[in-house]
Motif scaffolding. Structure first.
Motif, short mmCIF file in Angstrom:
data_model
loop_
_atom_site.label_atom_id
_atom_site.label_comp_id
_atom_site.label_asym_id
_atom_site.label_seq_id
_atom_site.Cartn_x
_atom_site.Cartn_y
_atom_site.Cartn_z
N ASP A 10 11.63 2.50 -9.17
CA ASP A 10 11.08 3.52 -8.10
C ASP A 10 9.70 4.05 -8.29
OD1 ASP A 10 13.61 3.57 -6.92
OD2 ASP A 10 14.06 5.62 -7.65
N ASP A 11 9.47 4.19 -9.80
CA ASP A 11 8.06 4.35 -10.27
C ASP A 11 6.91 3.42 -9.85
OD1 ASP A 11 8.96 6.94 -11.23
OD2 ASP A 11 9.31 6.20 -13.40
N ASP A 12 7.51 2.35 -9.54
CA ASP A 12 6.43 1.25 -9.46
C ASP A 12 6.13 1.16 -7.89
OD1 ASP A 12 6.47 0.10 -12.04
OD2 ASP A 12 8.31 -0.54 -11.56
N LEU A 13 6.64 1.85 -6.96
CA LEU A 13 6.35 1.78 -5.53
C LEU A 13 5.14 2.22 -5.32
CD1 LEU A 13 9.79 3.29 -3.98
CD2 LEU A 13 8.91 1.10 -3.99
N PRO A 14 4.30 3.12 -5.79
CA PRO A 14 2.87 3.24 -5.07
C PRO A 14 2.07 2.41 -5.56
CG PRO A 14 3.85 5.42 -6.31
CD PRO A 14 4.81 4.23 -6.28
N THR A 15 2.25 1.65 -6.63
CA THR A 15 1.34 0.54 -7.23
C THR A 15 1.74 -0.69 -6.39
OG1 THR A 15 1.39 1.65 -9.41
CG2 THR A 15 0.81 -0.98 -9.07
N MET A 16 2.94 -0.93 -6.26
CA MET A 16 3.34 -2.25 -5.46
C MET A 16 2.86 -2.08 -4.10
SD MET A 16 7.21 -3.20 -6.67
CE MET A 16 8.08 -2.01 -5.53
N LEU A 17 2.75 -0.90 -3.39
CA LEU A 17 2.45 -0.75 -2.09
C LEU A 17 0.73 -0.86 -1.90
CD1 LEU A 17 2.52 0.06 0.89
CD2 LEU A 17 2.69 2.50 0.33
N ARG A 18 0.08 -0.60 -3.23
CA ARG A 18 -1.35 -0.51 -3.15
C ARG A 18 -1.71 -1.86 -3.16
NH1 ARG A 18 -2.35 1.86 -7.42
NH2 ARG A 18 -3.16 -0.15 -8.83
N TRP A 19 -1.01 -2.70 -4.03
CA TRP A 19 -1.36 -4.27 -4.24
C TRP A 19 -1.08 -5.09 -3.05
CZ3 TRP A 19 1.55 -4.87 -9.51
CH2 TRP A 19 1.02 -4.45 -10.59
N ARG A 20 0.02 -4.36 -2.13
CA ARG A 20 0.50 -5.29 -1.15
C ARG A 20 -0.21 -5.23 -0.05
NH1 ARG A 20 1.40 -7.32 2.93
NH2 ARG A 20 3.08 -8.02 3.91
N ASN A 21 -1.03 -3.92 0.03
CA ASN A 21 -1.78 -3.72 1.21
C ASN A 21 -3.06 -4.01 0.95
OD1 ASN A 21 -0.09 -2.62 3.25
ND2 ASN A 21 -0.32 -0.54 2.27
N HIS A 22 -3.49 -4.67 0.13
CA HIS A 22 -4.98 -5.23 -0.10
C HIS A 22 -5.36 -6.22 0.96
CE1 HIS A 22 -8.06 -7.57 -1.83
NE2 HIS A 22 -8.40 -6.48 -2.93
N PRO A 23 -6.42 -6.30 1.51
CA PRO A 23 -6.85 -7.30 2.40
C PRO A 23 -6.34 -8.68 2.37
CG PRO A 23 -8.40 -5.82 2.58
CD PRO A 23 -7.37 -5.38 1.00
N GLN A 24 -6.67 -9.09 1.09
CA GLN A 24 -6.39 -10.82 0.86
C GLN A 24 -4.86 -10.88 0.68
OE1 GLN A 24 -9.54 -10.36 -2.68
NE2 GLN A 24 -9.41 -12.43 -2.24
#
Length: 167
Positions: A10-24
């Motif tokens: 659960d603690d990884d969710l914000p980081t995963m979301l940020r990486w996943r939302n990267h335009p590339q």
């Protein structure tokens, strides 16, 4: 030695979301819109409730650097499907993108065949994503089929690459 792959929490969710939302990352994904936290949380809830799926965090040079997803982990034929995305900005800034990407691919293949007992490991890549297709080829994946998928109203050619335990 630090683990190369570890289960996401659960603690990884914000980081995963940020990486996943990267335009590339979005540009080469089936879902191209920016994912909001509620949609991400719903996805995570579904993953956590599904014994057939795994989400792992990849570590390189003692930092979290990417996400690897697997499905098919409990299927009788052990035909495992995988996907991944990386911390594009962080790895670019440190000039570690290619090395981390290769580490991730190697670790994901090993995990699929050892930890998950996969007979085959396959995944989808858009045909215009030549760097990913080249790296998959370098690691021994073979093109099995091509097909079309419409994403945001635009048709895209998809390449299914796969490797097997016996190959």
């Amino acid at each position: 030695m630090t683990e190369v792959l570890r289960p996401a929490t659960d603690d990884d969710l914000p980081t995963m979301l940020r990486w996943r939302n990267h335009p590339q990352v979005r540009a080469v994904s089936n879902t191209r819109h920016e994912i909001d936290p509620a949609e991400h949380a719903a996805w995570w809830k579904g993953v956590c409730a599904d014994p057939d799926r795994r989400v792992l965090i990849h570590r390189y040079a003692d930092r979290d650097t990417g996400v690897v997803t697997f499905s098919g982990a409990t299927t009788p034929d052990r035909a495992v499907v995988w996907g991944f995305y990386l911390d594009v900005d962080g790895l670019d800034q440190r000039r570690e993108l290619l090395r981390a990407w290769m580490s991730l691919e190697e670790a994901a293949i090993a995990y699929a065949f050892t930890e998950l007992g996969a007979h085959t490991l396959g995944g989808e890549t858009f045909a215009d994503n030549k760097p990913v297709l080249a790296l998959h080829r370098r690691f021994g994946f073979h093109v099995v089929r091509r097909y079309e998928r419409t994403v945001d109203g635009t048709p895209h050619q998809v390449v299914w690459t796969q490797m097997s335990r016996d190959a």
